[in-house]
Design a protein around this motif. Structure first.
Motif, PDB file in Angstrom:
ATOM      1  N   VAL A   1       0.464  -0.994   0.463  1.00  0.00           N
ATOM      2  CA  VAL A   1      -0.272   0.086   0.301  1.00  0.00           C
ATOM      3  C   VAL A   1       0.922   1.132  -0.050  1.00  0.00           C
ATOM      4  N   LEU A   2       2.288   1.258   0.388  1.00  0.00           N
ATOM      5  CA  LEU A   2       2.885   1.920   0.373  1.00  0.00           C
ATOM      6  C   LEU A   2       3.063   2.377  -1.108  1.00  0.00           C
ATOM      7  N   ASN A   3       3.713   1.661  -1.654  1.00  0.00           N
ATOM      8  CA  ASN A   3       3.724   1.328  -2.971  1.00  0.00           C
ATOM      9  C   ASN A   3       2.842   2.220  -4.004  1.00  0.00           C
ATOM     10  N   ARG A   4       1.953   1.696  -3.649  1.00  0.00           N
ATOM     11  CA  ARG A   4       0.550   2.458  -4.229  1.00  0.00           C
ATOM     12  C   ARG A   4       0.333   3.935  -4.569  1.00  0.00           C
ATOM     13  N   VAL A   5       0.934   4.333  -3.060  1.00  0.00           N
ATOM     14  CA  VAL A   5       0.439   5.859  -2.112  1.00  0.00           C
ATOM     15  C   VAL A   5       1.321   6.431  -2.985  1.00  0.00           C
ATOM     16  N   LEU A   6       2.384   5.701  -3.214  1.00  0.00           N
ATOM     17  CA  LEU A   6       3.757   6.407  -3.422  1.00  0.00           C
ATOM     18  C   LEU A   6       3.579   6.698  -4.847  1.00  0.00           C
ATOM     19  N   ASP A   7       3.333   5.592  -5.595  1.00  0.00           N
ATOM     20  CA  ASP A   7       2.837   5.989  -6.998  1.00  0.00           C
ATOM     21  C   ASP A   7       2.192   6.871  -7.816  1.00  0.00           C
ATOM     22  N   ILE A   8       0.985   6.839  -6.771  1.00  0.00           N
ATOM     23  CA  ILE A   8       0.087   7.722  -7.741  1.00  0.00           C
ATOM     24  C   ILE A   8       0.027   9.211  -6.988  1.00  0.00           C
ATOM     25  N   LEU A   9       0.584   9.655  -5.895  1.00  0.00           N
ATOM     26  CA  LEU A   9       1.400  10.710  -4.986  1.00  0.00           C
ATOM     27  C   LEU A   9       2.327  11.187  -5.171  1.00  0.00           C
ATOM     28  N   PHE A  10       3.530  10.436  -5.321  1.00  0.00           N
ATOM     29  CA  PHE A  10       4.933  11.072  -4.905  1.00  0.00           C
ATOM     30  C   PHE A  10       5.670   9.983  -5.814  1.00  0.00           C
ATOM     31  N   PRO A  11       5.141  10.550  -6.896  1.00  0.00           N
ATOM     32  CA  PRO A  11       6.067   9.157  -8.650  1.00  0.00           C
ATOM     33  C   PRO A  11       7.452   8.969  -8.602  1.00  0.00           C
ATOM     34  N   THR A  12       8.070  10.418  -7.945  1.00  0.00           N
ATOM     35  CA  THR A  12       9.459  10.129  -7.884  1.00  0.00           C
ATOM     36  C   THR A  12      10.070   9.586  -6.629  1.00  0.00           C
ATOM     37  N   LEU A  13       9.327   9.515  -6.038  1.00  0.00           N
ATOM     38  CA  LEU A  13       9.927   8.962  -4.651  1.00  0.00           C
ATOM     39  C   LEU A  13       9.238   6.915  -4.911  1.00  0.00           C
ATOM     40  N   VAL A  14       8.878   7.014  -5.728  1.00  0.00           N
ATOM     41  CA  VAL A  14       8.994   5.154  -6.079  1.00  0.00           C
ATOM     42  C   VAL A  14       9.793   4.658  -6.961  1.00  0.00           C
ATOM     43  N   LYS A  15      10.013   5.493  -8.184  1.00  0.00           N
ATOM     44  CA  LYS A  15      11.466   5.433  -8.878  1.00  0.00           C
ATOM     45  C   LYS A  15      12.365   5.284  -7.381  1.00  0.00           C
ATOM     46  N   LYS A  16      12.268   6.028  -6.262  1.00  0.00           N
ATOM     47  CA  LYS A  16      13.522   6.275  -5.774  1.00  0.00           C
ATOM     48  C   LYS A  16      13.797   4.555  -4.779  1.00  0.00           C
ATOM     49  N   TYR A  17      12.428   4.509  -4.234  1.00  0.00           N
ATOM     50  CA  TYR A  17      12.594   2.983  -3.563  1.00  0.00           C
ATOM     51  C   TYR A  17      12.837   2.235  -4.443  1.00  0.00           C
ATOM     52  N   PHE A  18      11.843   2.107  -5.050  1.00  0.00           N
ATOM     53  CA  PHE A  18      11.744   0.800  -5.265  1.00  0.00           C
ATOM     54  C   PHE A  18      11.636   0.129  -7.449  1.00  0.00           C
ATOM     55  N   SER A  19      12.556   1.044  -8.063  1.00  0.00           N
ATOM     56  CA  SER A  19      12.928   0.608  -9.150  1.00  0.00           C
ATOM     57  C   SER A  19      14.020  -0.262  -9.607  1.00  0.00           C
ATOM     58  N   GLY A  20      13.609  -1.486 -10.656  1.00  0.00           N
ATOM     59  CA  GLY A  20      14.588  -1.831 -10.645  1.00  0.00           C
ATOM     60  C   GLY A  20      14.684  -2.807  -9.842  1.00  0.00           C
ATOM     61  N   SER A  21      16.288  -3.633  -8.544  1.00  0.00           N
ATOM     62  CA  SER A  21      16.693  -4.208  -7.895  1.00  0.00           C
ATOM     63  C   SER A  21      15.903  -4.130  -6.720  1.00  0.00           C
ATOM     64  N   ARG A  22      15.464  -2.581  -6.216  1.00  0.00           N
ATOM     65  CA  ARG A  22      15.839  -1.795  -5.517  1.00  0.00           C
ATOM     66  C   ARG A  22      13.936  -2.355  -4.546  1.00  0.00           C
ATOM     67  N   THR A  23      13.434  -2.774  -5.694  1.00  0.00           N
ATOM     68  CA  THR A  23      11.359  -3.772  -4.839  1.00  0.00           C
ATOM     69  C   THR A  23      12.300  -5.074  -4.260  1.00  0.00           C
ATOM     70  N   THR A  24      13.163  -6.087  -4.637  1.00  0.00           N
ATOM     71  CA  THR A  24      13.695  -7.091  -4.352  1.00  0.00           C
ATOM     72  C   THR A  24      14.472  -6.577  -3.036  1.00  0.00           C
ATOM     73  N   MET A  25      15.520  -5.723  -3.180  1.00  0.00           N
ATOM     74  CA  MET A  25      15.538  -5.444  -1.907  1.00  0.00           C
ATOM     75  C   MET A  25      14.872  -5.348  -0.907  1.00  0.00           C
ATOM     76  N   VAL A  26      14.385  -4.094  -1.191  1.00  0.00           N
ATOM     77  CA  VAL A  26      12.711  -4.270  -0.265  1.00  0.00           C
ATOM     78  C   VAL A  26      11.951  -5.830   0.312  1.00  0.00           C
ATOM     79  N   LEU A  27      12.412  -6.416  -0.188  1.00  0.00           N
ATOM     80  CA  LEU A  27      11.707  -7.579  -0.320  1.00  0.00           C
ATOM     81  C   LEU A  27      11.809  -8.258   0.592  1.00  0.00           C
ATOM     82  N   MET A  28      13.215  -8.257   0.581  1.00  0.00           N
ATOM     83  CA  MET A  28      14.274  -8.995   1.827  1.00  0.00           C
ATOM     84  C   MET A  28      13.781  -8.547   3.275  1.00  0.00           C
ATOM     85  N   ILE A  29      13.391  -7.482   4.007  1.00  0.00           N
ATOM     86  CA  ILE A  29      12.758  -6.819   5.449  1.00  0.00           C
ATOM     87  C   ILE A  29      11.557  -8.213   5.220  1.00  0.00           C
TER      88      ILE A  29
END
Length: 346
Positions: A133-161
């Motif tokens: 849901v954080l990903n969805r909120v950032l994607d719709i309201l703050f698109p620059t942040l979703v690219k910063k934290y969820f682009s490419g392999s960063r999503t995989t790294m986040v999912l390790m948490i």
């Protein structure tokens, strides 16, 4: 699980989990403490089987190249895989144990392991839902942040948490244990009287209170933001999209919130049998309802599944732009998935 490993795989060697002090054989536990519930057991088995059959094609569609490149589908795939495993515990395994009328001491090792896995899967799903849901909120309201934290392999790294989070609950906290007498899973193995508080899993309580409430709060913020955008856009397509997002988010969040709160309450206070049943069903729905949401409310996955089962009808594959609709999903607390990547939402 660490206790079981330290005990050499024998749950009867764990302090306060020794069934041999009460009865001589597992059959005595089943006969004296267990309550066979074949009707409920077969219902659970049927439900679990149906969910698995529905979920597998959905996961296959998520893994398709044009979908898995999106961060939301990566998150949803992990969440779906965890849901599938959790259904194996809270529906399939529970159904078998209900039919038998088993209690913890009927199969201490197997139930100890299954309960540890079920707990870890639930808590991991809760955190993944929060990330989604954080990903969805950032994607719709703050698109620059979703690219910063969820682009490419960063999503995989986040999912390790959440993976590490789930493993913590599996190996380092007390497990859930099944009893057919109350047709649900508890931290108390019901071996000794008046020792319930000694078995409590306080990290689980914190998970249900914080993660689930935080997810619901984010969903509320998400829906409010969507409503604000809707007031600026009056197109009928947007109206349908916003309505579906709100409906999916509300249903999923409600199911998980009920499961989380009921399970916390019934670990500390005596409750009526029907409340226990509601809590267990909510846990099952929290991991199972996304499969129905994907197939009936998500255009992308529904279309993908339809194509999978109609491959023989067409030998010519035409290229088309993937249209990603709302992606609803939970998460007992558990909520699961909101809409898909905003760059292709219609």
């Amino acid at each position: 699980m660490e206790w079981l490993i330290a005990a050499g795989g024998d749950a009867n060697r764990i302090y306060n989990f020794n069934c041999s002090e009460k009865y001589a054989t597992p059959e005595e536990f089943t006969l004296k403490d267990g309550t066979p519930r074949p009707v409920l057991g077969y219902i659970d088995l049927l439900y679990g089987t149906i969910i698995m059959m529905l979920y597998v094609p959905c996961l296959c569609v998520m893994m398709q190249k044009e979908n898995i490149r999106l961060s939301c589908f990566k998150i949803m795939f992990l969440l779906g895989f965890i849901d599938l495993c959790a259904i194996g515990v809270n529906s399939v395994t529970t159904g078998i144990l209900l039919i038998e009328g088993a209690v913890y001491c009927s199969h201490p090792n197997a139930i100890f392991i299954a309960g540890s896995l079920g707990l870890g899967l639930w808590c991991a799903a809760c955190l993944i839902c929060l990330i989604l849901v954080l990903n969805r909120v950032l994607d719709i309201l703050f698109p620059t942040l979703v690219k910063k934290y969820f682009s490419g392999s960063r999503t995989t790294m986040v999912l390790m948490i959440p993976v590490a989070y789930g493993l913590y609950f599996i190996f380092l906290t007390p497990p859930l244990l099944f009893t057919s007498k109350y047709q649900a899973w508890f931290f108390d193995p019901f071996i000794y009287a008046d020792k319930t508080l000694e078995y409590q899993n306080y990290p689980h309580t914190a998970n249900n209170l914080f993660i689930v409430v935080a997810t619901c709060a984010l969903y509320g913020y998400f829906c409010a933001a969507i409503a604000k955008q809707f007031r600026k856009r009056v197109e009928s397509t947007n109206k349908r999209s916003h309505s579906q997002i709100f409906l999916q988010s509300t249903l999923i969040c409600l199911v998980n919130f009920v499961a989380a709160m009921v399970y916390v309450y019934m670990q500390f206070f005596p409750v009526a049998d029907f409340v226990i049943v509601i809590g267990h069903i909510s846990w099952q729905l929290g991991h199972g309802c996304p499969a129905f949401i994907y197939l009936f409310m998500n255009t992308t996955i529904r279309s993908g599944v339809s194509r999978m089962f109609r491959l023989k009808r067409s030998h010519v594959h035409t290229k088309s732009t993937t249209t990603v609709s709302m992606i609803g999903q939970h998460g007992h607390g558990h909520g699961h998935a909101p809409p898909a990547h905003s760059s292709s939402i219609h």
